[in-house]
Design a protein around this motif. Structure first.
Motif, mmCIF file in Angstrom:
data_model
loop_
_atom_site.group_PDB
_atom_site.id
_atom_site.type_symbol
_atom_site.label_atom_id
_atom_site.label_comp_id
_atom_site.label_asym_id
_atom_site.label_seq_id
_atom_site.Cartn_x
_atom_site.Cartn_y
_atom_site.Cartn_z
ATOM 1 N N ASN A 132 -24.037 3.194 44.589
ATOM 2 C CA ASN A 132 -24.212 1.811 45.007
ATOM 3 C C ASN A 132 -23.284 1.529 46.198
ATOM 4 O OD1 ASN A 132 -24.890 -0.875 45.070
ATOM 5 N ND2 ASN A 132 -23.596 -1.438 43.355
ATOM 6 N N LYS A 184 -21.806 -3.871 39.753
ATOM 7 C CA LYS A 184 -22.391 -3.392 38.503
ATOM 8 C C LYS A 184 -21.808 -4.105 37.282
ATOM 9 C CE LYS A 184 -19.355 0.639 38.455
ATOM 10 N NZ LYS A 184 -19.279 2.080 38.453
ATOM 11 N N LYS A 213 -23.664 -9.584 37.611
ATOM 12 C CA LYS A 213 -24.103 -8.202 37.811
ATOM 13 C C LYS A 213 -25.490 -8.204 38.439
ATOM 14 C CE LYS A 213 -25.467 -4.218 35.040
ATOM 15 N NZ LYS A 213 -25.498 -3.649 33.700
ATOM 16 N N GLY A 214 -25.670 -7.444 39.538
ATOM 17 C CA GLY A 214 -26.958 -7.325 40.191
ATOM 18 C C GLY A 214 -27.185 -8.304 41.326
#
Length: 156
Positions: free
Chosen positions: A41, A67, A108-109
């Protein structure tokens, strides 16, 4: 035993050789590149202007998808000049209360996009190569969510 030591030394070379180096800035006055601990990532990092001068200003842009949730976030940064430690710093960026950064509370995301501005005279870099190790920790258990090494070469 000798076979085991030979395998160990070759596997270490293989692991080091697989780290991707990302070039952020390359100019007649300085070079900036980085490697990551986890390349699944990678962030997008921009640095401008790509010119070093003692009184100059710089601006760094970082875009990244975490994450973990960023309700609690701390970073540690160690700067080395050859074998000498120049600076060791650990800072809490997000505590969950009255946070000054807009990315605090990011889930997250979700995409984090932030700018960092500064002046080179804050650091007083001499000519040479600096190694900057950075780690970001999130959550109550302070799990490492982001880490890497920046190589900064001052040429003037």
């Amino acid at each position: 035993m000798l076979l085991y030591l030979r395998w160990l030394s070759l596997s270490g070379v293989f692991i080091l050789a697989t780290c991707k180096t990302y070039m952020v800035c390359q100019s007649p006055t300085m070079d900036i590149s980085y490697t990551l601990c986890d390349e699944r990532n990678p962030p997008i990092i921009l640095f401008e202007p790509c010119v070093y001068s003692i009184n100059g200003k710089f601006r760094t842009s970082i875009s990244w998808i975490p994450k973990m949730n960023l309700h609690r976030l701390s970073v540690s940064v160690d700067i080395w000049y050859g074998p000498m430690t120049v600076s060791e710093r650990r800072t809490i960026l997000c505590s969950g209360e009255h946070d000054e950064f807009d990315f605090c509370g990011t889930l997250k995301g979700e995409t984090v996009h932030t700018w960092i501005e500064g002046r080179f005279k804050q650091f007083n870099f001499a000519k040479g190569t600096y190694t900057i190790n950075f780690n970001a920790f999130a959550g109550e258990q302070e799990e490492c969510i982001f880490c890497g090494t920046i190589n900064l070469t001052i040429k003037v």
